[in-house]
Design an enzyme around this catalytic site. Sequence first.
Site, mmCIF file in Angstrom:
data_model
loop_
_atom_site.group_PDB
_atom_site.id
_atom_site.type_symbol
_atom_site.label_atom_id
_atom_site.label_comp_id
_atom_site.label_asym_id
_atom_site.label_seq_id
_atom_site.Cartn_x
_atom_site.Cartn_y
_atom_site.Cartn_z
ATOM 1 N N HIS A 1 -7.072 -1.988 11.276
ATOM 2 C CA HIS A 1 -6.352 -2.335 10.045
ATOM 3 C C HIS A 1 -7.096 -3.469 9.331
ATOM 4 O O HIS A 1 -7.441 -4.460 9.963
ATOM 5 C CB HIS A 1 -4.926 -2.763 10.397
ATOM 6 C CG HIS A 1 -4.070 -3.047 9.217
ATOM 7 N ND1 HIS A 1 -3.877 -2.146 8.197
ATOM 8 C CD2 HIS A 1 -3.354 -4.154 8.881
ATOM 9 C CE1 HIS A 1 -3.074 -2.681 7.288
ATOM 10 N NE2 HIS A 1 -2.746 -3.892 7.687
ATOM 11 N N CYS B 1 -5.609 0.078 3.155
ATOM 12 C CA CYS B 1 -5.715 -1.331 3.529
ATOM 13 C C CYS B 1 -7.127 -1.850 3.294
ATOM 14 O O CYS B 1 -7.317 -2.969 2.830
ATOM 15 C CB CYS B 1 -5.319 -1.523 4.987
ATOM 16 S SG CYS B 1 -6.347 -0.616 6.156
ATOM 17 N N GLN C 1 0.813 -1.216 0.000
ATOM 18 C CA GLN C 1 0.000 0.000 0.000
ATOM 19 C C GLN C 1 0.849 1.270 0.000
ATOM 20 O O GLN C 1 0.380 2.317 -0.426
ATOM 21 C CB GLN C 1 -0.988 -0.009 1.171
ATOM 22 C CG GLN C 1 -0.359 0.054 2.540
ATOM 23 C CD GLN C 1 -1.394 -0.091 3.655
ATOM 24 O OE1 GLN C 1 -2.014 -1.137 3.813
ATOM 25 N NE2 GLN C 1 -1.574 0.958 4.443
ATOM 26 N N ASN D 1 -1.649 -9.492 4.145
ATOM 27 C CA ASN D 1 -1.541 -8.064 4.447
ATOM 28 C C ASN D 1 -1.220 -7.304 3.156
ATOM 29 O O ASN D 1 -1.023 -7.909 2.095
ATOM 30 C CB ASN D 1 -0.453 -7.860 5.513
ATOM 31 C CG ASN D 1 -0.598 -6.555 6.267
ATOM 32 O OD1 ASN D 1 -1.402 -5.688 5.903
ATOM 33 N ND2 ASN D 1 0.178 -6.382 7.317
#
Length: 334
Positions: A277, A139, A133, A301
């Site tokens: 997150h 996210c 990112q 992630n």
Amino acid sequence: MTPAVFIAILCLGVASGAPILDPSLDAEWQEWKKKYDKSYSLEEEELRRAVWEENLKMIKLHNGENGLGKNGFTMEINEFGDTTGEEFRKMMVEFPVQTHREGKSIMKRAAGSIFPKFVDWRKKGYVTPVRRQGNCNACWAFSVTGAIEAQTIWQTGKLIPLSVQNLVDCSKSQGNEGCQWGDPHIAYEYVLNNGGLEAEATYPYKGKEGVCRYNPKHSKAEITGFVSLPESEDILMEAVATIGPISVAVDASFNSFGFYKKGLYDEPNCSNNTVNHSVLVVGYGFEGNETDGNSYWLIKNSWGRKWGLRGYMKIPKDQNNFCAIASYAHYPTV
Ligand SMILES: *[C@@H]1O[C@H](CO)[C@@H](O)[C@H](O)[C@H]1NC(C)=O
Ligand SMILES: *[C@@H]1O[C@H](CO)[C@@H](O)[C@H](O)[C@H]1NC(C)=O
Ligand SMILES: *[C@@H]1O[C@H](CO)[C@@H](O)[C@H](O)[C@H]1NC(C)=O
Ligand SMILES: *[C@@H]1O[C@H](CO)[C@@H](O)[C@H](O)[C@H]1NC(C)=O
């Protein structure tokens, strides 16, 4: 008071003004800067180096002499190496959403039905490569595209990386704030109301906000709705086993999360009801014997492949909703 004590206090005072750096770490510092592509102004370099040394010390202490850490959870001096715990928390406050708990149960399970002990949607080809990112708090958009990418396969038979930038630029009128903040729930609403989402190929990621340039001709995915799951790890497991990757949110506000390298993540103070997150659950399983209690969720992630387990993390499963993994889970219907 002995003079020695007096001097010690004085030294501390000086130390907090101008950091005392350890010259034996010079080579390691240069190497780290190169690996993570860091450059600083002269004054900044000294401060960042001091933060980095503190982090390095903390990480070495955590990993211990055998390098295994507690429960085999190890940390690494990665791209967050020059970030203080406070700065890391600030970065993570990107996502202070209310957790929706009114979700509907998917209710497919017959009493006592048994799900596989291991699920990994990557192995089935339902997961696109890990992305990064960068300096944009998107996210939420990575998590949502990840879930839609997988569900779209049921329709098209193809795995197509979808456009995160499309969500960043275009879901503002629904309430998302591009690189500042976003809510996966709102992103799903955007895709639903918009009637489509472009692919990464036609609407590539820029890592900063831009003007919406969605073109319906290039749409590569459509959804018919989305489901919010109730806050339950059992239901999350059922969804991951039977539906596919699920977008979730976690409490990632501790820098131990940032420095994660491998093993089952552990953080005594990780919340079990607040999140900040977004990530994607792509599977679950356990380490060692099933009865050892080392079950985990496998999460994807959006911090690049250099972070964690090539971009992934194992979060403890069935530990009182550790890090709030099941508090804000969604999947799209296609
Ligand atoms: C994480 O997010 C929650 C809100 O969801 C917030 O209460 C908590 O303080 C955040 N953590 C930090 C350290 O900001
Ligand atoms: C956990 O929280 C408590 C209370 O806020 C604090 O005293 C303690 O230092 C924290 N532990 C860690 C490992 O952050
Ligand atoms: C699992 O448990 C069995 C019996 O307690 C033991 O023999 C075996 O070595 C264990 N396996 C692992 C991977 O820990
Ligand atoms: C959060 O943790 C507490 C104490 O460990 C537990 O009582 C509670 O049920 C947990 N919440 C969820 C949603 O699992």
